[in-house]
Design an enzyme around this catalytic site. Structure first.
Site, PDB file in Angstrom:
ATOM      1  N   ASP A  40     -16.776 -23.963   4.014  1.00 36.61           N
ATOM      2  CA  ASP A  40     -15.376 -23.784   3.241  1.00 36.61           C
ATOM      3  C   ASP A  40     -14.472 -23.233   4.315  1.00 36.61           C
ATOM      4  OD1 ASP A  40     -16.610 -24.489   1.008  1.00 36.61           O
ATOM      5  OD2 ASP A  40     -16.761 -22.117   0.214  1.00 36.61           O
ATOM      6  N   GLY A  41     -14.632 -22.489   5.364  1.00 33.06           N
ATOM      7  CA  GLY A  41     -13.822 -21.968   6.290  1.00 33.06           C
ATOM      8  C   GLY A  41     -12.869 -23.113   6.945  1.00 33.06           C
TER       9      GLY A  41
ATOM     10  N   ARG B 150      -1.849   3.868  -2.124  1.00 33.05           N
ATOM     11  CA  ARG B 150      -2.334   4.193  -0.895  1.00 33.05           C
ATOM     12  C   ARG B 150      -3.811   3.707  -0.811  1.00 33.05           C
ATOM     13  NH1 ARG B 150      -2.879   9.192   0.795  1.00 33.05           N
ATOM     14  NH2 ARG B 150      -2.223   8.732   2.814  1.00 33.05           N
TER      15      ARG B 150
ATOM     16  N   ALA C 135     -14.367 -15.844  -3.186  1.00 30.49           N
ATOM     17  CA  ALA C 135     -14.415 -15.732  -1.648  1.00 30.49           C
ATOM     18  C   ALA C 135     -14.255 -14.270  -1.573  1.00 30.49           C
ATOM     19  CB  ALA C 135     -13.323 -16.349  -0.995  1.00 30.49           C
TER      20      ALA C 135
END
Length: 319
Positions: A99-100, A201, A215
């Site tokens: 997938d990358g 924060r 993902a």
């Protein structure tokens, strides 16, 4: 003399007839030019590219190979092009890898009206349907039109400094605001279509598409969005509060992140974990839907929920 002329005429007629047959064959094909893209210097990907090239050439398709992977194969006299040229010239692109690698190719190919098929040479493979161990039969069905397609929208991230655009890029999965250092808290405000939502924060914020919901966003506790949804999820990363939760907004929303001036200077926006945009305190980050979409081609038996069950080890039917 007359017999020689007849023989020459017959040869010319056969030549013209063969050209006509080739023309009809090309006209009947759903895809005439096919681009092959794969992970360079990966033995499995190179082997699959070689198998695909041989099959497609034998079937009469024009085949072009992306230049970086072409060097890793043993294919002779191949037509070699860049990824952009494949997008401009091909009707279909077959991406071999995980997938990358698919994400990197998809960000470029989404700018062109080209179908994309994924062959899984990685791990999970949510975007890569075909198995390299059972490749030709389902591919043959797809090439003959027995397939289904879907459009996946992508997003754009833009960094503004004093009202001027400093950098931008697209993402198929997600755009992530985070600090350059691990476990370094940052402070920012979130606006949706100009309306203030909250200040926070935290270690950062993941803005995910439905495609990217399985993902990085999922790993951070975000919701899984089915691919047909027009929605974006905002997933806080380790917020310094017990009440912060992921939220899903309309996919056409414009999301603005305003960085507090008190932040450290080493801030970043990551697009699909590949492209890094530098961000400074006081900068504004705009994230919105891109005008381009990724057209994925699937076999007819593709079932998204079946993919989830297999990849995430969900239970099957009880009876």
């Amino acid at each position: 003399m007359f017999s020689l002329q007849r023989s020459k005429l017959a040869r010319n007629c056969r030549y013209i007839l063969n050209l006509f047959k080739l023309f009809l064959l090309s006209m009947s094909k759903l895809y005439n030019t096919i681009g092959l893209i794969g992970k360079p210097n990966h033995n499995g990907a190179s082997t699959t590219i070689e198998t695909l090239h041989q099959y497609l050439v034998d079937e009469g398709y024009e085949v072009i190979i992306e230049s970086s992977v072409a060097l890793s194969t043993n294919i002779k006299n191949a037509k070699v092009c860049t990824l952009v040229e494949i997008g401009e010239q091909a009707n279909l692109a077959i991406v071999v890898g995980g997938d990358g690698y698919m994400l990197g190719a998809a960000r470029v190919l989404s700018c062109y009206n080209i179908g994309v098929i994924g062959v899984n040479r990685g791990n999970l493979g949510f975007l890569t349907d075909l198995s390299p161990n059972d490749l030709i039969a389902p591919l043959e069905q797809i090439l003959h039109g027995k397939s289904r397609s879907e459009q996946r929208f992508i997003i754009e991230a833009e960094v503004y400094r004093h009202g001027k655009l400093k950098s931008s890029n697209s993402a198929v999965n997600e755009a992530v605001l985070h600090a350059g250092k691990v476990a370094n808290m940052i402070e920012f405000e979130v606006y949706i279509d100009g309306s203030f939502m909250f200040s926070q924060r935290s270690d950062g914020l993941i803005v995910s598409t439905p495609t990217g919901s399985t993902a990085y966003s999922m790993s951070a506790g975000g919701p899984i969005l089915t691919p047909n949804l027009n929605a974006l999820s905002l997933v806080p990363m380790f917020p310094h509060t017990l009440t912060s939760r992921p939220i899903v907004v309309d996919g056409n929303s414009e999301i603005k992140l305003v960085l507090a001036n008190e932040n450290y200077e080493n801030l970043q926006v990551s697009c699909d974990g590949h492209v890094i945009l530098a961000v400074m305190p006081g900068d504004e980050v705009l994230i919105k839907k891109s005008p381009y979409t990724l057209r994925l081609i699937h076999p007819l038996d593709h079932d998204y929920f079946n993919v989830l069950r297999n990849k995430l080890s969900w239970g099957n039917k009880l009876y």
